[in-house]
Design an enzyme around this catalytic site. Sequence first.
Site, PDB file in Angstrom:
ATOM      1  N   LYS A   1      35.103  33.309  43.549  1.00 52.99           N
ATOM      2  CA  LYS A   1      35.649  32.700  44.769  1.00 52.99           C
ATOM      3  C   LYS A   1      34.548  32.521  45.830  1.00 52.99           C
ATOM      4  O   LYS A   1      33.492  33.138  45.749  1.00 52.99           O
ATOM      5  CB  LYS A   1      36.808  33.563  45.306  1.00 52.99           C
ATOM      6  CG  LYS A   1      37.945  33.742  44.266  1.00 52.99           C
ATOM      7  CD  LYS A   1      38.689  32.463  44.018  1.00 52.99           C
ATOM      8  CE  LYS A   1      39.559  32.340  42.790  1.00 52.99           C
ATOM      9  NZ  LYS A   1      40.304  33.378  42.211  1.00 52.99           N
TER      10      LYS A   1
HETATM   11  C1  LIG Z   1      41.679  33.688  41.537  1.00 56.27           C
HETATM   12  C2  LIG Z   1      43.065  33.223  41.689  1.00 56.27           C
HETATM   13  C3  LIG Z   1      44.164  34.096  41.702  1.00 56.27           C
HETATM   14  C4  LIG Z   1      44.089  35.542  41.349  1.00 56.27           C
HETATM   15  O1  LIG Z   1      43.149  36.283  41.948  1.00 56.27           O
HETATM   16  P1  LIG Z   1      42.513  37.558  41.225  1.00 56.27           P
HETATM   17  O2  LIG Z   1      41.671  38.125  42.297  1.00 56.27           O
HETATM   18  O3  LIG Z   1      41.718  37.057  40.048  1.00 56.27           O
HETATM   19  O4  LIG Z   1      43.604  38.456  40.809  1.00 56.27           O
HETATM   20  C5  LIG Z   1      45.413  33.583  41.938  1.00 56.27           C
HETATM   21  N1  LIG Z   1      45.615  32.284  42.159  1.00 56.27           N
HETATM   22  C6  LIG Z   1      44.606  31.405  42.137  1.00 56.27           C
HETATM   23  C7  LIG Z   1      44.898  29.966  42.399  1.00 56.27           C
HETATM   24  C8  LIG Z   1      43.308  31.839  41.877  1.00 56.27           C
HETATM   25  O5  LIG Z   1      42.318  30.941  41.845  1.00 56.27           O
END
Ligand SMILES: *Cc1c(COP(=O)(O)O)cnc(C)c1O
Length: 387
Positions: free
Chosen positions: A187
């Site tokens: 992210k």
């Molecule tokens: C990354 C992501 C998640 C989940 O996050 P985690 O930290 O991996 O549990 C949920 N929704 C979207 C759209 C994502 O890109």
Amino acid sequence: MSNTSSEFIPFTRPSFNQETIEAVAEVLRSGWVTSGPKLAEFESTLSKYFGGRPVRCFANGTATMKIALQVAGIGEGDEVITTPISWVATSNVILSVGAKPVFVDIDPVTRNIDLDKVASAVTSKTKAIMPVYLAGLPVDMDKLYSLAKQHQLRVIEDAAQAFGSQWQGKKIGSFGDLVSFSFQANKNLTTIEGGCLVLNNGDEAKLAEKFRLQGLTRQGMDGMDVDVLGGKDNLTDVNAVIGLQQLKQLPAYQTRRTALARQYFDSIRAEIKSTGFDIQLELPVENFTESNWHMFQVVLPVEQLNCDRAQIMTELKELGIGTGVHYPAITGFTLYKNQGYQTSSTPIAERIGKSILTLPLFPGMKDQDIARIASGLVEILQKHYKK
Ligand SMILES: *Cc1c(COP(=O)(O)O)cnc(C)c1O
């Protein structure tokens, strides 16, 4: 071709500076490594970032979204409207609280939930809408919140990909209902694993804290009680200091991502033009003010190609270019098919899920990487174009 370097370009890669490495070492030496003062500092810094709204952090984005649903009181028998084009976590958390995900088709241009199709999916059981800002592009937030008001729905924003995104000059998270972010390694802002939830008030924040740690409430020096079922979803101080450092770097990262995205548009268009072919590649929305450019995604003209997406990905990999698929329609997964969901009920999501491709985009990329990827991609598409 412009493949001057054979260095492999992954679709994403996090950046950590020396200061971050030293901040982590300091926490490790401090004697307190799990949730403590650094977490409190990260939460209050995030709260300031979001204009003073309460913020609580969690072990990952999935836990953050699940706790958001719990804070909103969503459970057995409730329906939650969401998009089929997301990471499966979005709908898995709806199932995990005992509620039912209701999938509404996407807008082919934004690739986000089509808000004009939401009203017809609302039933007497609908309690919430959970939009996803794919690649960091927000939905029409005015439309979202007027829909929610009209149908009396809670909004749980899956803003996992939208840290740093804006809506008409306001940060995503600085307004609205419950807004959930992920700090997973890919992210825009990462704590390795982690997430945060922006809440409406102190009562919701207390409830979120309870769900985060076994449902526990403390009373005085030695008293405790458990009155709801919580999990073990706290974020550690090690993760929190990484987040604090990343926040400082975020403006520079954002500037770089936006510049790289602009270059993608220019390079891809120039490459297509130079082929003399009318290659029908669908590019993202050219939004340089609101999107945080979490990803740069194209939709391949699969109908016009004599091969599938996997073949395009393989040939790009042979050129040293990593790509990803974000995402196939959730309704096509066995768990969902077994519950009666069908990809054909959201045909736009079905098509885009089969043809979307994520190209590399991360702050550490070089300008010449973009040129190399654009020329490699267009060359491969031209080779496979039916004619
Ligand atoms: C990354 C992501 C998640 C989940 O996050 P985690 O930290 O991996 O549990 C949920 N929704 C979207 C759209 C994502 O890109």
